[in-house]
Design a protein around this motif. Structure first.
Motif, PDB file in Angstrom:
ATOM      1  N   LEU A  51       0.824  -1.215   0.000  1.00  0.00           N
ATOM      2  CA  LEU A  51       0.000   0.000   0.000  1.00  0.00           C
ATOM      3  C   LEU A  51       0.857   1.264   0.000  1.00  0.00           C
ATOM      4  CD1 LEU A  51      -2.736  -1.166   2.535  1.00  0.00           C
ATOM      5  CD2 LEU A  51      -2.844  -1.235   0.037  1.00  0.00           C
ATOM      6  N   VAL A  63      -1.168   3.630  -5.979  1.00  0.00           N
ATOM      7  CA  VAL A  63      -1.113   2.880  -4.725  1.00  0.00           C
ATOM      8  C   VAL A  63      -0.800   1.427  -5.061  1.00  0.00           C
ATOM      9  CG1 VAL A  63      -2.360   2.183  -2.649  1.00  0.00           C
ATOM     10  CG2 VAL A  63      -2.801   4.431  -3.674  1.00  0.00           C
ATOM     11  N   LEU A  78      -5.950  -5.333  -1.138  1.00  0.00           N
ATOM     12  CA  LEU A  78      -5.882  -4.638  -2.426  1.00  0.00           C
ATOM     13  C   LEU A  78      -4.966  -5.454  -3.334  1.00  0.00           C
ATOM     14  CD1 LEU A  78      -6.839  -1.969  -3.819  1.00  0.00           C
ATOM     15  CD2 LEU A  78      -4.583  -1.051  -3.255  1.00  0.00           C
ATOM     16  N   VAL A  97      -4.768  10.322   1.399  1.00  0.00           N
ATOM     17  CA  VAL A  97      -4.993   9.082   0.651  1.00  0.00           C
ATOM     18  C   VAL A  97      -5.295   7.994   1.671  1.00  0.00           C
ATOM     19  CG1 VAL A  97      -4.030   7.421  -0.974  1.00  0.00           C
ATOM     20  CG2 VAL A  97      -3.392   9.842  -1.136  1.00  0.00           C
ATOM     21  N   SER A  98      -6.470   7.388   1.541  1.00  0.00           N
ATOM     22  CA  SER A  98      -6.905   6.424   2.554  1.00  0.00           C
ATOM     23  C   SER A  98      -7.548   5.216   1.906  1.00  0.00           C
ATOM     24  CB  SER A  98      -7.881   7.076   3.533  1.00  0.00           C
ATOM     25  OG  SER A  98      -9.057   7.489   2.864  1.00  0.00           O
ATOM     26  N   LEU A  99      -7.705   4.171   2.699  1.00  0.00           N
ATOM     27  CA  LEU A  99      -8.288   2.907   2.253  1.00  0.00           C
ATOM     28  C   LEU A  99      -9.338   2.491   3.262  1.00  0.00           C
ATOM     29  CD1 LEU A  99      -8.089   0.398   0.311  1.00  0.00           C
ATOM     30  CD2 LEU A  99      -6.459  -0.548   1.947  1.00  0.00           C
ATOM     31  N   LEU A 123     -10.355   3.060  -2.289  1.00  0.00           N
ATOM     32  CA  LEU A 123      -9.286   4.040  -2.164  1.00  0.00           C
ATOM     33  C   LEU A 123      -9.849   5.432  -2.418  1.00  0.00           C
ATOM     34  CD1 LEU A 123      -6.420   2.259  -4.130  1.00  0.00           C
ATOM     35  CD2 LEU A 123      -6.309   2.944  -1.730  1.00  0.00           C
ATOM     36  N   SER A 124      -9.361   6.417  -1.689  1.00  0.00           N
ATOM     37  CA  SER A 124      -9.808   7.791  -1.922  1.00  0.00           C
ATOM     38  C   SER A 124      -8.677   8.753  -1.640  1.00  0.00           C
ATOM     39  CB  SER A 124     -11.020   8.128  -1.057  1.00  0.00           C
ATOM     40  OG  SER A 124     -10.668   8.146   0.308  1.00  0.00           O
TER      41      SER A 124
END
Length: 336
Positions: A51, A63, A78, A97-99, A123-124
């Motif tokens: 990640l 990512v 992922l 950036v997060s999951l 993901l964002s």
């Protein structure tokens, strides 16, 4: 006296029961929630591996594949590399950036589709992150809404750190290089005080080595030098394995003696036990000796060294190899 506290309800079945879809959903929910509790309470949450967030262009980051557990205990795998387009964000925006884990609320479609509930790794890159999301990186856009590699920071990445209770990992579980090691120090001796006989001269102590004096009061030194030094032990040390002494010069003869001292609490008695005494002949020297009977009591043992020389001598290194393995502690109390 006993008190019972309700902590959970698990599905139960009986012969002849009519099972409906809610019964199967409850069964799945029970096991899923048990797994979430297990992950959070025994392992914690955060990034397990991978990640990594990398620069992929003026308006993109990528990512890498990886695995994480989010703040609710969901496992997120992922499996493929993904790109995130940042072009729609305002200039100078700071993006996280997060999951996070997500799944469909209600299956739709034909019979085959209705038999499964799809689960997603989401993901964002946005201002802020969803509750319980795993933070991967922070991206700071410039005044043109673009990103450069140096504007991607990972200081706020959350890694999974397995939760351990005190005492649950023994020294045997550690790697070999963590169970043993060398305590290294310059020789910084204290002079030996006069007793029944005249005390030898003290060493001349510098920042990195100790030397005997060539002259005392402008006369040749024919008595050499002597001194003792305490060796500090880490709290977990249970045994002294080896002693090493080294120096560039030894023009006559040198005697090295290692002592385990301390206090015998059961007998209210001082302990002073010589565990090694060796002679070193003239010339440059680098000697290492095994220590027999080097057990160290975790609370009451001390360690010290005495060096005596009959001529000009330089001492650059005193080192002891120690172990923190309780299996090597053969007795529960100090041996006098």
């Amino acid at each position: 006296m006993q008190k019972r506290q309700l902590i959970n309800k698990k599905p139960a079945y009986y012969r002849g029961q009519l099972l409906l879809e809610d019964d199967f959903i409850a069964e799945q929910r029970y096991h899923a929630n048990a797994r979430y509790r297990h992950s959070l309470n025994l392992h914690g949450w955060g990034i397990v591996r991978g990640l990594e967030v990398r620069h992929a262009g003026a308006n993109e980051v990528v990512v890498s594949p990886g695995f994480a557990i989010d703040g609710r205990g969901h496992e997120i795998d992922l499996q493929r590399e993904e790109k995130l387009d940042l072009s729609s964000n305002a200039a100078n925006a700071v993006l996280v950036v997060s999951l996070v884990y997500d799944e469909e609320d209600t299956p739709a479609g034909g019979d085959d589709e209705r038999r499964t509930r799809k689960c997603y790794a989401v993901l964002s890159a946005a201002v802020g992150a969803a509750e319980a999301a795993v933070i991967l990186a922070t991206v700071e856009l410039d005044d043109k809404s673009q990103v450069t590699p140096e504007r991607i920071t990972t200081a706020n990445r959350r890694y999974l750190k397995t939760l351990l209770t005190p005492g649950c990992v023994s020294a045997k579980a550690l790697d070999d290089h963590l169970r043993t090691g060398w305590l290294r120090m310059p020789f910084r001796p204290t002079p030996i005080p006069a007793d029944k006989e005249e005390a030898p001269p003290a060493f001349r102590v510098g920042p990195t080595e100790a030397r005997s004096h060539r002259e005392i009061d402008r006369q040749p030194n024919t008595k050499g030098a002597a001194g003792t030094m305490a060796i500090s032990l880490a709290p977990s040390v249970t045994r002294v394995l080896r002693l090493r002494v080294a120096g560039e010069q030894n023009e006559a003869q040198m005697t090295v003696e290692l002592f385990i001292g301390g206090w015998d609490a059961q007998k209210s008695k001082h302990i002073a036990r010589s565990v090694l005494k060796e002679e070193v002949k003239g010339g440059p020297y680098d000697r290492t000796w095994d220590i027999a009977g080097g057990d160290i009591h975790l609370e009451t043992s001390t360690l010290s060294i005495e060096i005596r020389c009959s001529g000009y001598t330089r001492v650059s290194l005193v080192a002891v190899e120690v172990s923190c393995d309780p299996a090597l502690l053969q007795v529960a109390s100090v041996i006098g």
